[in-house]
Design a protein around this motif. Structure first.
Motif, mmCIF file in Angstrom:
data_model
loop_
_atom_site.group_PDB
_atom_site.id
_atom_site.type_symbol
_atom_site.label_atom_id
_atom_site.label_comp_id
_atom_site.label_asym_id
_atom_site.label_seq_id
_atom_site.Cartn_x
_atom_site.Cartn_y
_atom_site.Cartn_z
ATOM 1 N N SER A 4 60.721 119.259 47.546
ATOM 2 C CA SER A 4 59.606 118.850 48.407
ATOM 3 C C SER A 4 59.294 117.355 48.385
ATOM 4 C CB SER A 4 58.357 119.661 48.077
ATOM 5 O OG SER A 4 57.968 119.445 46.754
ATOM 6 N N LYS A 5 59.553 116.661 47.278
ATOM 7 C CA LYS A 5 59.216 115.236 47.196
ATOM 8 C C LYS A 5 60.360 114.486 46.533
ATOM 9 C CE LYS A 5 55.236 115.984 48.949
ATOM 10 N NZ LYS A 5 54.071 116.653 48.400
ATOM 11 N N ILE B 22 49.703 111.055 48.114
ATOM 12 C CA ILE B 22 49.821 111.987 46.994
ATOM 13 C C ILE B 22 51.173 112.701 47.004
ATOM 14 C CG2 ILE B 22 48.791 114.041 45.977
ATOM 15 C CD1 ILE B 22 46.733 112.001 45.918
ATOM 16 N N GLN B 23 51.823 112.696 45.872
ATOM 17 C CA GLN B 23 53.141 113.323 45.770
ATOM 18 C C GLN B 23 53.117 114.481 44.772
ATOM 19 O OE1 GLN B 23 56.066 112.357 47.432
ATOM 20 N NE2 GLN B 23 54.952 110.861 48.638
ATOM 21 N N LEU B 24 52.108 115.323 44.883
ATOM 22 C CA LEU B 24 52.083 116.496 44.012
ATOM 23 C C LEU B 24 52.982 117.576 44.614
ATOM 24 C CD1 LEU B 24 48.288 116.709 43.113
ATOM 25 C CD2 LEU B 24 50.155 115.743 41.773
ATOM 26 N N ILE B 25 53.566 118.399 43.747
ATOM 27 C CA ILE B 25 54.465 119.451 44.206
ATOM 28 C C ILE B 25 53.642 120.722 44.436
ATOM 29 C CG2 ILE B 25 56.613 120.690 43.696
ATOM 30 C CD1 ILE B 25 56.821 117.568 43.723
ATOM 31 N N LEU C 177 54.035 123.993 42.410
ATOM 32 C CA LEU C 177 53.711 123.985 40.975
ATOM 33 C C LEU C 177 52.204 123.837 40.805
ATOM 34 C CD1 LEU C 177 56.439 121.440 39.728
ATOM 35 C CD2 LEU C 177 56.524 123.919 39.525
ATOM 36 N N ARG D 131 54.690 105.525 37.523
ATOM 37 C CA ARG D 131 53.910 105.142 38.693
ATOM 38 C C ARG D 131 53.236 106.338 39.364
ATOM 39 N NH1 ARG D 131 57.185 103.516 43.986
ATOM 40 N NH2 ARG D 131 55.078 103.732 44.784
ATOM 41 N N ARG E 236 50.012 112.906 35.514
ATOM 42 C CA ARG E 236 51.456 113.112 35.503
ATOM 43 C C ARG E 236 52.192 111.819 35.133
ATOM 44 N NH1 ARG E 236 53.950 115.392 40.894
ATOM 45 N NH2 ARG E 236 53.450 113.288 41.570
ATOM 46 N N MET F 274 53.453 118.584 33.687
ATOM 47 C CA MET F 274 54.629 118.795 32.830
ATOM 48 C C MET F 274 55.881 118.143 33.432
ATOM 49 S SD MET F 274 53.909 122.728 31.727
ATOM 50 C CE MET F 274 55.401 123.116 30.813
ATOM 51 N N LEU F 275 55.909 118.070 34.760
ATOM 52 C CA LEU F 275 57.022 117.415 35.443
ATOM 53 C C LEU F 275 57.157 115.969 34.967
ATOM 54 C CD1 LEU F 275 59.156 117.761 37.647
ATOM 55 C CD2 LEU F 275 57.395 117.271 39.336
ATOM 56 N N ILE G 272 61.473 105.311 33.833
ATOM 57 C CA ILE G 272 60.438 106.031 33.095
ATOM 58 C C ILE G 272 60.789 106.082 31.605
ATOM 59 C CG2 ILE G 272 61.411 108.317 33.545
ATOM 60 C CD1 ILE G 272 58.504 109.316 33.880
ATOM 61 N N PHE H 116 51.705 107.393 43.511
ATOM 62 C CA PHE H 116 52.061 107.068 44.891
ATOM 63 C C PHE H 116 50.827 106.940 45.777
ATOM 64 C CE2 PHE H 116 55.749 108.871 42.967
ATOM 65 C CZ PHE H 116 56.806 108.166 43.509
ATOM 66 N N ALA I 144 55.642 120.367 25.910
ATOM 67 C CA ALA I 144 55.267 119.780 27.202
ATOM 68 C C ALA I 144 53.912 120.309 27.653
ATOM 69 C CB ALA I 144 56.327 120.099 28.258
ATOM 70 N N HIS J 195 59.267 115.530 31.881
ATOM 71 C CA HIS J 195 60.667 115.972 32.007
ATOM 72 C C HIS J 195 61.631 115.263 31.056
ATOM 73 C CE1 HIS J 195 63.997 117.815 34.227
ATOM 74 N NE2 HIS J 195 64.602 116.650 34.183
ATOM 75 N N ILE J 196 61.574 113.927 31.057
ATOM 76 C CA ILE J 196 62.567 113.179 30.278
ATOM 77 C C ILE J 196 62.297 113.218 28.788
ATOM 78 C CG2 ILE J 196 63.364 111.533 32.026
ATOM 79 C CD1 ILE J 196 61.113 109.831 30.096
#
Lengths: 305, 252
Positions: free
Chosen positions: A188-189, B88-91, B94, B83, B165, B101-102, B77, B85, B129, B105-106
């Protein structure tokens, strides 16, 4: 209810069904349905979760089927070894071809994967010396396991459904991990996904390879189960059927695509007199699903978390 | 090492238009720096160059003393730069906790095999996480919405979830792209407090912002851009009375 508990219940139901139904015709159809479920579960990872389309998956099923069958029939390699080799070679092929292909997006990706499927199909169709061409390849031996032969419908039924559920379980595990979240972000993003440290292209190639793995495994089992394969089983129509199963089942819904692929595999086998009309019905189904159920059967399984 | 990030003579053109024209500045360690300017001044373009979503035409950027030339956008990262945005770049698939938690990830070392087979290592990192993400949500005082999905929460909360996040990976530099855009007054005040609390944890912050009130209240230093060029830099009080800045914002 959790996904895994529902999966377990479904497994028990399928097993009990197998023991009570003595009709080999029904068992045969259900075994073929299991193979569809394997392909579509893999495609669901790619299309439903990572948001990347493939219109060439029947080609990878064909590769799994033909490579394993040719190894076994022409080179006398043990069927199990042939299956492992075929799945490995096809998955490797998927990774190599996926690397450039998955740099493409949406329509372009659809066209490229469609072309890959068609190329595989025409190779199979024309390389008569190895594949038997349009006549098909016969004499593929039956699978046996340390002297235990899959000589009755129920034996293969149990084997293939057990495997199917294990593969679904693995997919559910993957989706519920950090990788599942990463794929949802890619879907999605995509631009934001980079910011979370996700190597987007690598992840796409990986999930493509996984879906090719599922497809080729189903293909190889298909070959040894039927004992006969011909190119007509792996054409563009089949590739589209797989996509239809994912879309109607609901992108990203394991149980939605499970039931859709079982039903859509069985129906044409029951309604054989309507065979000529099946593509029309299938197309109509897709249009109607797009218009009235854009999320497919996903909503039916919302209560499973 | 007193500079967390240093931007040197960055230039970027789209077609014949110079979106960013020879811009240089740096952010000191432990500083809140604001990047302001009228619409189309090239702020977001510069942000996207810093985070490698765009490639620059010329110039160089170094982060904690090292050039970031050889790093890809998804590797930044790991260096400690994260950063948010502007849009808004929320999924949406989820929930809030999973979105946060995304960002972790790393930091998770479980591989795909651990994930496929749900091995103990996978579970261990999932728990970690979850714990860290929940901790960040609580730090930002939004732990009450952890189970909600992005389309079920107000806009102001979405911004905070985005910040959560970006924070969960424990960055040294946080880049905020217009965090106050679309927020009402009380939400903006809350954001201001949040930014200070993050800064108190030792995180350096570079933010793009339109809300002058927020910029003047929270930043130690301000860079002003107009038509791709840097036209002024200094403490908020200096910027407020700068003629160049007034001209850029209000015309002559």
């Amino acid at each position: 209810m959790s996904q895994k508990i529902f999966l377990l219940i479904l497994f028990v139901v399928i097993m009990v069904f197998g023991f009570f139904v003595k009709n080999p015709f029904i068992l045969n159809m259900m075994s073929l349905a299991a193979l569809s479920v394997i392909v579509v579960t893999g495609l669901n990872l790619l299309l439903g979760f990572a948001g990347q389309i493939s219109l060439g998956h029947a080609g990878f099923v064909a590769m799994g089927a033909y490579i394993s069958a040719v190894f076994s029939v022409k080179f006398n390699i043990n069927p199990w070894v042939a299956i492992v080799l075929a799945v490995f070679i096809t998955s490797l092929f998927g990774a190599v071809i996926g690397y450039p292909t998955l740099k493409l997006k949406s329509h372009y990706l659809a066209m490229a994967t469609l072309a890959i499927g068609e190329i595989i199909h025409s190779v199979v169709n024309n390389y008569v010396d190895l594949t038997g061409g349009p006549q098909g390849l016969t004499g593929i031996p039956m699978l046996s396991f340390f002297g235990f032969s899959f000589d009755s419908e129920i034996k293969f039924y149990i084997f293939v459904w057990t495997l199917t559920f294990l593969l679904i379980l693995m997919s559910i595990n993957l989706v519920n991990s950090r990788f599942g979240r990463a794929y949802k972000a890619i879907k999605s993003k995509e631009n934001a996904a980079y910011a979370f440290g996700i190597n987007v292209h690598f992840y796409k190639v990986f999930i493509f390879t996984v879906s090719v793995f599922y497809a080729s495994l189903a293909g190889a089992l298909y070959a040894f189960y039927l004992g006969f394969i011909s190119p007509s089983s792996f054409g563009l129509i089949q590739s589209i059927d797989y996509v239809v199963m994912v879309v109607i089942g609901g992108m990203g819904s394991f149980f939605g695509v499970f039931f859709t692929s079982v039903i859509l595999t069985i129906l044409p086998n029951i309604l054989t007199s309507l065979e000529d009309y099946w593509p029309i019905a299938n197309g109509l189904l897709l249009i109607l699903a797009m218009m009235f159920m854009p999320n497919g059967l996903k909503g039916l399984f919302k209560w499973i978390k | 090492m007193d500079k967390i990030i240093s931007i040197d003579s960055i230039t970027k053109s789209f077609g014949g238009i110079k979106a960013v024209d020879n811009v240089s500045f740096f952010v000191k360690n432990g500083e809140i720096k604001a990047l302001i300017g009228p619409n189309g001044a090239g702020k977001t373009t510069l942000f996207n160059i810093i985070t490698k979503l765009y490639t620059k035409d010329s110039g160089s950027i170094s982060f904690m003393g090292n050039s970031i030339e050889k790093y890809k956008s998804y590797e930044l990262i790991k260096l400690g730069m994260s950063r948010t945005f502007q849009n808004i770049q929320l999924i949406n698939d989820l929930n809030v906790l999973e979105n946060v938690m995304l960002g972790y990830h790393i930091n998770m070392k479980s591989n795909v095999l651990d994930a496929f087979l749900s091995l103990p290592k996978n579970k261990k990192y999932e728990k970690e996480a979850e714990k860290t993400s929940y901790y960040i949500l609580r730090f930002l005082k939004i732990d009450n919405i952890e189970k909600k999905y992005p389309n079920e929460i107000p806009f102001g909360y979405k911004r905070l979830v985005e910040i959560a996040r970006a924070l969960v990976s424990k960055p040294k530099l946080l880049l905020l792209d217009e965090p106050a855009a679309g927020l009402n007054e009380s939400e903006t005040n809350r954001l201001l407090k949040t930014i200070f609390r993050i800064w108190e944890q030792g995180v350096s912050i570079l933010l793009i912002e339109h809300d002058m009130n927020l910029v003047m209240n929270c930043s130690h230093s301000v860079v002003v851009m107009d038509e791709g060029r840097k036209i002024a830099e200094g403490p908020p009080s200096y910027i407020q009375n700068n003629d160049e800045v007034k001209r850029a914002y209000f015309g002559k």
